[in-house]
Design an enzyme around this catalytic site. Structure first.
Site, PDB file in Angstrom:
ATOM      1  N   SER A  77      14.716  -3.087 -50.792  1.00 11.98           N
ATOM      2  CA  SER A  77      15.142  -4.209 -51.513  1.00 11.98           C
ATOM      3  C   SER A  77      14.205  -4.226 -52.877  1.00 11.98           C
ATOM      4  CB  SER A  77      14.364  -5.427 -50.907  1.00 11.98           C
ATOM      5  OG  SER A  77      13.896  -6.571 -51.610  1.00 11.98           O
ATOM      6  N   TYR A 124       6.958  -9.834 -46.430  1.00 14.61           N
ATOM      7  CA  TYR A 124       8.579  -9.202 -46.842  1.00 14.61           C
ATOM      8  C   TYR A 124       8.224  -8.270 -48.058  1.00 14.61           C
ATOM      9  CZ  TYR A 124      13.534  -8.428 -47.718  1.00 14.61           C
ATOM     10  OH  TYR A 124      14.838  -7.898 -48.078  1.00 14.61           O
ATOM     11  N   LYS A 135       8.603  -3.971 -47.789  1.00 12.96           N
ATOM     12  CA  LYS A 135       9.405  -3.162 -48.594  1.00 12.96           C
ATOM     13  C   LYS A 135       8.675  -2.032 -49.464  1.00 12.96           C
ATOM     14  CE  LYS A 135      13.222  -5.257 -46.843  1.00 12.96           C
ATOM     15  NZ  LYS A 135      14.245  -4.377 -45.904  1.00 12.96           N
TER      16      LYS A 135
HETATM   17  P1  NAD Z   1      21.146 -10.563 -42.293  1.00 17.76           P
HETATM   18  O1  NAD Z   1      20.121 -11.302 -41.638  1.00 17.76           O
HETATM   19  O2  NAD Z   1      22.757 -10.539 -42.450  1.00 17.76           O
HETATM   20  O3  NAD Z   1      21.437  -9.139 -41.312  1.00 17.76           O
HETATM   21  C1  NAD Z   1      19.753  -8.368 -40.694  1.00 17.76           C
HETATM   22  C2  NAD Z   1      20.177  -7.665 -39.238  1.00 17.76           C
HETATM   23  O4  NAD Z   1      19.025  -7.202 -38.817  1.00 17.76           O
HETATM   24  C3  NAD Z   1      20.889  -8.782 -38.463  1.00 17.76           C
HETATM   25  O5  NAD Z   1      22.095  -8.236 -37.655  1.00 17.76           O
HETATM   26  C4  NAD Z   1      19.679  -8.832 -37.388  1.00 17.76           C
HETATM   27  O6  NAD Z   1      20.088  -9.231 -36.024  1.00 17.76           O
HETATM   28  C5  NAD Z   1      19.200  -7.747 -37.461  1.00 17.76           C
HETATM   29  N1  NAD Z   1      17.602  -7.614 -36.915  1.00 17.76           N
HETATM   30  C6  NAD Z   1      16.756  -8.422 -37.217  1.00 17.76           C
HETATM   31  N2  NAD Z   1      15.874  -8.121 -36.234  1.00 17.76           N
HETATM   32  C7  NAD Z   1      15.874  -6.849 -35.475  1.00 17.76           C
HETATM   33  C8  NAD Z   1      15.644  -6.015 -34.538  1.00 17.76           C
HETATM   34  N3  NAD Z   1      13.994  -6.253 -34.259  1.00 17.76           N
HETATM   35  N4  NAD Z   1      16.284  -4.976 -33.972  1.00 17.76           N
HETATM   36  C9  NAD Z   1      17.602  -4.864 -34.364  1.00 17.76           C
HETATM   37  N5  NAD Z   1      18.110  -5.571 -35.259  1.00 17.76           N
HETATM   38  C10 NAD Z   1      17.562  -6.665 -36.053  1.00 17.76           C
HETATM   39  O7  NAD Z   1      20.619 -10.036 -43.462  1.00 17.76           O
HETATM   40  P2  NAD Z   1      21.032  -8.672 -44.400  1.00 17.76           P
HETATM   41  O8  NAD Z   1      20.979  -9.345 -45.836  1.00 17.76           O
HETATM   42  O9  NAD Z   1      22.211  -8.207 -44.229  1.00 17.76           O
HETATM   43  O10 NAD Z   1      19.748  -7.752 -44.443  1.00 17.76           O
HETATM   44  C11 NAD Z   1      19.934  -6.387 -44.064  1.00 17.76           C
HETATM   45  C12 NAD Z   1      18.861  -5.358 -44.646  1.00 17.76           C
HETATM   46  O11 NAD Z   1      18.943  -5.542 -46.304  1.00 17.76           O
HETATM   47  C13 NAD Z   1      17.517  -5.924 -44.528  1.00 17.76           C
HETATM   48  O12 NAD Z   1      16.528  -4.739 -44.243  1.00 17.76           O
HETATM   49  C14 NAD Z   1      17.145  -6.924 -45.764  1.00 17.76           C
HETATM   50  O13 NAD Z   1      15.655  -7.039 -45.872  1.00 17.76           O
HETATM   51  C15 NAD Z   1      18.034  -6.128 -46.912  1.00 17.76           C
HETATM   52  N6  NAD Z   1      18.101  -6.723 -48.060  1.00 17.76           N
HETATM   53  C16 NAD Z   1      18.868  -7.820 -48.133  1.00 17.76           C
HETATM   54  C17 NAD Z   1      18.924  -8.503 -49.513  1.00 17.76           C
HETATM   55  C18 NAD Z   1      20.044  -9.791 -49.423  1.00 17.76           C
HETATM   56  O14 NAD Z   1      19.979  -9.999 -50.644  1.00 17.76           O
HETATM   57  N7  NAD Z   1      20.826  -9.908 -48.562  1.00 17.76           N
HETATM   58  C19 NAD Z   1      18.399  -8.001 -50.496  1.00 17.76           C
HETATM   59  C20 NAD Z   1      17.567  -7.004 -50.337  1.00 17.76           C
HETATM   60  C21 NAD Z   1      17.212  -6.339 -49.128  1.00 17.76           C
END
Ligand code: NAD
Length: 279
Positions: A164, A177, A181
């Protein structure tokens, strides 16, 4: 007129990952979902990992199969060692091997510092950091067992850690969080250093603000979106496909010399936009 057949919407050739087997964690939502679909579109067979939401995972599987590749949904909690070991063993049994791991699963449990419980701290570290450690370790065992198969890829394996911008930008109210990261960054770089001699490429993607369920409150109202846009020089909130395209490229041999890098995919969020007019 050039046909779009054989290319991704983002212009990535459809056979870029042909014959490769990709495991994408947390692939039934958001960035993981888009990445799993894009890997399938690029010709990879895909395991769609999920922890809850079997129906959504099965829908992703159907979408991927439409590209004529193999896809299966595997349930596993990435923070549970036995479940991760069982998942990767099953993938090797059923798919033959693992070529690509996208360690994407992640979560937030936000609270101001003095309100944050140990359980909130621990849960986020367990999923976001330990989960990536476990998946990377088990995938690496398979990469080392198999070694390089030149017809498939120049590397023995590719790991993409979903980090992130908050591996760099401190984030008040989200200390669990941001710490997770920051940990992902140093874990990724250390693994990259340790595993590069074995021809395993470990890299990270650091998304900025991407429209997914994890951060809905940050973009779902016009006011929230305007606030967010002040942080993004490129002037738009990111889409899951922006990250999926980067993941496909990073996993492919086009990026064979990219080792231990973090690719910021953030519309310039990490360019300190406040300094464009101040400072
Ligand atoms: P999201 O909530 O749509 O997806 C997260 C996924 O992780 C979901 O499918 C959830 O069920 C799964 N998950 C959570 N705990 C779990 C576990 N214990 N075992 C297996 N799966 C698990 O969110 P997203 O935005 O798609 O996030 C995906 C990644 O991207 C994350 O690592 C998040 O930190 C990172 N991220 C997202 C953003 C953003 O702006 N959306 C920004 C920076 C980083």
């Amino acid at each position: 007129m050039a046909s779009i057949e054989g290319t991704l919407r983002q212009g990535i050739p459809a056979h870029l990952l042909k014959g490769q087997k990709a495991l994408v964690t947390g692939a039934n939502s958001g960035i993981g979902l888009a990445t799993a679909v894009a890997m399938g579109r690029a010709g990879a067979d895909v395991v769609v990992n999920y922890v809850v939401g079997k129906e959504e995972a099965e829908k992703v599987v159907e979408q991927i199969r439409a590209f004529g590749v193999r896809a299966e949904a595997y349930q596993a909690d990435v923070s549970d060692e036995d479940q991760v070991v069982a998942m990767t063993n099953r993938m090797v049994e059923e798919f033959g091997t693992i070529d690509i791991l996208v360690a994407n699963a992640g979560m937030q449990r936000d609270a101001s510092f003095t309100e944050m419980t140990l359980a909130q701290w621990q849960k986020v570290l367990d999923v976001n950091l330990t989960g990536q450690f476990l998946c990377a370790r088990e995938a690496t065992k398979e990469f080392l067992r198999r070694g390089v198969v030149p017809e498939v890829s120049r590397a023995a394996g590719k790991i993409i850690c979903m980090s992130s911008v908050h591996q760099l930008i401190p984030w008040a109210g989200h200390v669990n969080y941001a710490a997770s990261k920051g940990g992902v960054q140093m874990m990724m770089e250390t693994l990259a250093q340790e595993l590069a001699p074995k021809k395993i490429r470990v890299n990270a993607i650091a998304p900025g603000a991407i429209k997914t369920p994890i951060n809905r409150s940050a973009w779902e109202t016009p006011e929230a979106q305007n606030d967010l846009l002040r942080l993004i020089p490129y002037g738009r909130v990111g889409e899951p496909d922006d990250i999926a395209a980067a993941a496909v490229g990073l996993a492919s041999d086009l990026m064979d010399y990219v080792v231990g890098a973090t690719l910021y995919v953030d519309g310039g969020m990490t360019l300190f936009p406040g300094f464009a007019t101040g400072g």
